[in-house]
Motif scaffolding. Structure first.
Motif, PDB file in Angstrom:
ATOM      1  N   ASP A  39       0.828  -1.215   0.000  1.00 46.69           N
ATOM      2  CA  ASP A  39       0.000   0.000   0.000  1.00 46.69           C
ATOM      3  C   ASP A  39       0.861   1.263   0.000  1.00 46.69           C
ATOM      4  OD1 ASP A  39       0.789   0.531   2.621  1.00 46.69           O
ATOM      5  OD2 ASP A  39      -1.231   0.531   3.456  1.00 46.69           O
ATOM      6  N   ASP A  40       2.185   1.094  -0.042  1.00 44.82           N
ATOM      7  CA  ASP A  40       3.076   2.255  -0.059  1.00 44.82           C
ATOM      8  C   ASP A  40       3.442   2.668  -1.479  1.00 44.82           C
ATOM      9  OD1 ASP A  40       3.066   2.387   2.714  1.00 44.82           O
ATOM     10  OD2 ASP A  40       4.790   1.062   2.909  1.00 44.82           O
ATOM     11  N   GLU A  45       1.091   6.143  -3.036  1.00 48.00           N
ATOM     12  CA  GLU A  45       0.857   5.607  -1.698  1.00 48.00           C
ATOM     13  C   GLU A  45      -0.632   5.495  -1.379  1.00 48.00           C
ATOM     14  OE1 GLU A  45       2.704   7.542   1.679  1.00 48.00           O
ATOM     15  OE2 GLU A  45       1.723   6.112   3.014  1.00 48.00           O
ATOM     16  N   SER A  98      -1.628   4.128   1.830  1.00 52.13           N
ATOM     17  CA  SER A  98      -1.682   3.754   3.241  1.00 52.13           C
ATOM     18  C   SER A  98      -3.003   4.198   3.856  1.00 52.13           C
ATOM     19  CB  SER A  98      -0.516   4.389   4.001  1.00 52.13           C
ATOM     20  OG  SER A  98       0.692   3.818   3.583  1.00 52.13           O
ATOM     21  N   ASN A 108       5.283  -3.244   4.638  1.00 52.78           N
ATOM     22  CA  ASN A 108       4.803  -1.892   4.917  1.00 52.78           C
ATOM     23  C   ASN A 108       5.817  -1.061   5.688  1.00 52.78           C
ATOM     24  OD1 ASN A 108       2.587   0.077   4.852  1.00 52.78           O
ATOM     25  ND2 ASN A 108       2.705  -0.089   7.079  1.00 52.78           N
ATOM     26  N   THR A 157      -2.221  -2.478   3.461  1.00 55.64           N
ATOM     27  CA  THR A 157      -1.334  -3.648   3.334  1.00 55.64           C
ATOM     28  C   THR A 157      -2.098  -4.918   3.678  1.00 55.64           C
ATOM     29  OG1 THR A 157       0.491  -2.247   4.065  1.00 55.64           O
ATOM     30  CG2 THR A 157       0.864  -4.624   4.134  1.00 55.64           C
TER      31      THR A 157
HETATM   32 MN    MN Z   1       1.614   1.827   4.133  1.00 58.12          MN
END
Ligand code: MN
Length: 261
Positions: free
Chosen positions: A19-20, A49, A51, A104, A118
């Motif tokens: 998720d980054d 990103e 997050s 992550n 993530t």
């Molecule tokens: Mn993240």
């Protein structure tokens, strides 16, 4: 759990996402872990990103896929979008057998589980019937992060997890502690915990003089709960937490049924 009928990791097709974003250093760590296990590693990750986007889907606009090289693509969507595009489109002819999400940049412990993109990628993998593991690396307060800890221990964590049968809807959340690879005190299977502190809300003013609020990080990872992911990583252990997608609070089924009888 019963011993597995043999999950052949070396022949497995591994989907790596996060998720980054596709350029995140933690994705490189995840790819190194995956390549230590199989030659058939595909990266399909968000272009920016994502997050704290949790399990969100992009439904009201088109998705663009960009190819960065062999077996390496970005999607301008969420981690969940990436897993869906991978399994149902890019890898449709031969879908991945294992989803590895991360590593992550920062912990996904306790209540983080409910916000994490993530972990959501691993949730989507689990919904699609694929073994799925989320990885996160704790970071120091000053932002320093020791990717070597996960890179060293990650492959062994995956190998061990593949030796057992996986029930439907299981996903596994792995957090690497702050310490270096040689200081890791063990690998501990533990429940999801809860921090003692609350999330911070920072007040400030923008350059135009207008007030803003900015949601910050948790003040600390301290917890008074033993046997949790938070307690394990605080003691230098790698936390391995089995999660599942059925959010039903089973103990409340009967009492609530009584209320509505
Ligand atoms: Mn993240």
């Amino acid at each position: 759990m019963a011993k597995a009928k043999a999950f052949d990791l070396s022949a497995a097709r591994i989907l790596v996402t996060n998720d980054d974003g596709i350029h995140a250093p933690g994705l490189k760590a995840m790819v190194r872990i995956a390549r230590a296990l199989s030659k058939d590693v595909w990266v399909i990750a968000p272009d920016t990103e994502q997050s704290a986007t949790s399990h969100s889907l992009t439904l009201r606009r088109p998705l663009r896929v960009r190819r960065f090289g062999p077996r390496r693509f970005s999607v301008d969507g969420t981690p969940t979008d990436c897993v869906l595009v991978a399994q149902h489109h890019l890898l449709a002819k031969r879908p991945a057998d294992l989803v590895l999400s991360g590593v992550n940049h920062g912990a996904n412990l306790g209540e983080d589980v409910t916000y994490s993109g993530t972990i959501a990628a691993a949730m989507e993998g689990a919904l699609l019937g694929v073994r799925s593991i989320a990885f996160s690396q704790l970071r120091h307060k000053d932002g320093r992060i020791n990717w070597a800890t996960g890179e060293r221990h990650g492959p062994e964590v995956v190998r061990r997890l593949m030796t057992v049968d996986w029930p439907d809807e299981l996903l596994v959340n792995v957090n690497f502690p702050l310490c270096g690879p040689d200081e890791v005190t063990g690998i501990r299977v533990c429940r999801q915990g809860r921090r003692d502190t609350a999330i911070q809300i920072i007040e400030g003013q923008d350059p135009g003089g207008r007030d803003y609020l900015w949601l910050g990080d948790f003040l600390s990872d301290e917890t008074s709960q033993a046997d949790t992911d938070l307690a394990a990583t605080a003691e230098g252990a790698i936390a391995v937490t089995p999660l599942h997608l059925d959010l039903t609070h089973k103990a409340s089924l009967k009492p609530l049924a009584g209320v509505f009888a």
